[in-house]
Enzyme design. Structure first.
Site, PDB file in Angstrom:
ATOM      1  N   ASP A 129     -12.984  12.259  10.469  1.00  0.00           N
ATOM      2  CA  ASP A 129     -12.128  11.161  10.056  1.00  0.00           C
ATOM      3  C   ASP A 129     -10.700  11.684   9.966  1.00  0.00           C
ATOM      4  O   ASP A 129     -10.472  12.899   9.835  1.00  0.00           O
ATOM      5  CB  ASP A 129     -12.564  10.585   8.704  1.00  0.00           C
ATOM      6  CG  ASP A 129     -12.077   9.154   8.494  1.00  0.00           C
ATOM      7  OD1 ASP A 129     -12.840   8.227   8.791  1.00  0.00           O
ATOM      8  OD2 ASP A 129     -10.911   8.985   8.075  1.00  0.00           O
ATOM      9  N   ARG A 183       0.812  -1.216   0.000  1.00  0.00           N
ATOM     10  CA  ARG A 183       0.000   0.000   0.000  1.00  0.00           C
ATOM     11  C   ARG A 183       0.847   1.269   0.000  1.00  0.00           C
ATOM     12  O   ARG A 183       0.469   2.271  -0.609  1.00  0.00           O
ATOM     13  CB  ARG A 183      -0.951  -0.018   1.185  1.00  0.00           C
ATOM     14  CG  ARG A 183      -2.020  -1.108   1.053  1.00  0.00           C
ATOM     15  CD  ARG A 183      -3.076  -1.002   2.108  1.00  0.00           C
ATOM     16  NE  ARG A 183      -4.128  -1.990   1.898  1.00  0.00           N
ATOM     17  CZ  ARG A 183      -5.210  -2.086   2.659  1.00  0.00           C
ATOM     18  NH1 ARG A 183      -5.387  -1.256   3.673  1.00  0.00           N
ATOM     19  NH2 ARG A 183      -6.130  -2.993   2.408  1.00  0.00           N
TER      20      ARG A 183
END
Length: 291
Positions: free
Chosen positions: A160, A51
């Site tokens: 978030d 990732r």
């Protein structure tokens, strides 16, 4: 290079990408735990490498050591992108429908009746990802306000850590094939179908935007809001945390909730043995005790 030697130096590079060495992986593990509360096991090394390779390419970096140095120099500037890369933001509209049923059938009618003399109604979507959860909450809240004719000051806070997720949430634009959890009636009422280059997408109604405030927030850092909240949705977030981090987080949630306020967790999460401030009152639904 044989398997034993490769193990000593880290996971083998894939597709010609740089190697995530032991020292860099240990630094990343420590950094992520300290700043995000996420404990990365050795089994996550290959996932982290894969990732973060995309992030290295985006930054024009050739090795993980350079990325670690970037984090040392500017931890706050890169933290959100790192968190986005290593976490999995899987969400949908009206996920775990029993939570929304509880809101519609019991909690919202009661709160609006109790607060009609001038109170405030506040719900926090903690770990809102790309916005499906807070906008689903806004739909049922807007419908309850219309149904009762209530003028209660009602708002939803959506937070978030991921800047990419928040950008998506602020845009309020969703692919039609990602809207399977929304009834046809709600699609017609709360979404505008895109045309031209937005074909295949739908945009949330302005009324929902008015009810939702979207802000960046790291759950492990200081919180600027004081509450109190009637309900906090923190679903499929604490699954990443270890026990001490969960305990601290639940204690902080209890401090921001109204007496008798509600905390909603994800389907695979539990507060068992982690807090004495709540009682289990439904499927992954907890109520703050009234002292």
């Amino acid at each position: 290079m044989n398997t034993a030697t490769a193990s000593n130096f880290g996971v083998a590079a894939s597709a010609g990408g740089p190697l995530l060495g032991d020292a860099e992986f240990q630094f990343l593990r420590d950094f992520v735990y300290r700043h995000c509360g996420i404990a990365l096991s050795e089994q996550k090394r290959q996932l982290v490498q894969g990732r973060l390779l995309r992030r290295l390419r985006a930054l024009g970096l050739k090795e993980f050591a350079s990325y670690c140095e970037l984090l040392r120099k500017d931890p706050a500037g890169e933290l959100g992108e790192l968190a986005s890369a290593i976490s999995t933001n899987v969400t949908s509209f009206f996920r775990e429908m029993h939570h929304y049923d509880l809101l519609v059938e019991q909690l919202l009618p009661r709160w609006l009746e109790e607060k009609k003399g001038g109170g405030r109604l506040r719900i926090w979507s903690a770990g809102c990802a790309t916005g499906e959860e807070p906008y689903a909450l806004a739909m049922v809240l807007a419908e309850a306000l219309e149904r009762t004719g209530s003028k209660v000051d009602a708002r939803i806070l959506a937070t978030d850590l991921s800047p990419q997720a928040l950008e998506h949430a602020c845009a309020g634009m969703y692919a039609l094939d990602r809207m399977g959890g929304i009834s046809d009636e709600r699609r017609r009422r709360w979404f505008l179908r895109g045309e031209g280059r937005y074909e295949g997408y739908a945009c949330v109604h302005q009324r929902l935007r008015e009810l939702v405030a979207i802000q960046p927030l790291n759950l492990l850092h200081d919180w600027p809001m004081r509450g109190p909240f009637d309900a906090i949705f923190c679903r499929n977030v604490v699954i990443y945390f270890d026990k001490p981090t969960k305990q601290r987080l639940f204690d902080r949630y209890a401090g921001l909730l109204e007496p008798g306020g509600y905390l909603f967790l994800g389907h695979s999460e539990s507060m068992h043995g982690l807090s004495d401030a709540f009682d289990l009152v439904g499927r992954t639904v907890y109520r703050k005790r009234v002292s």
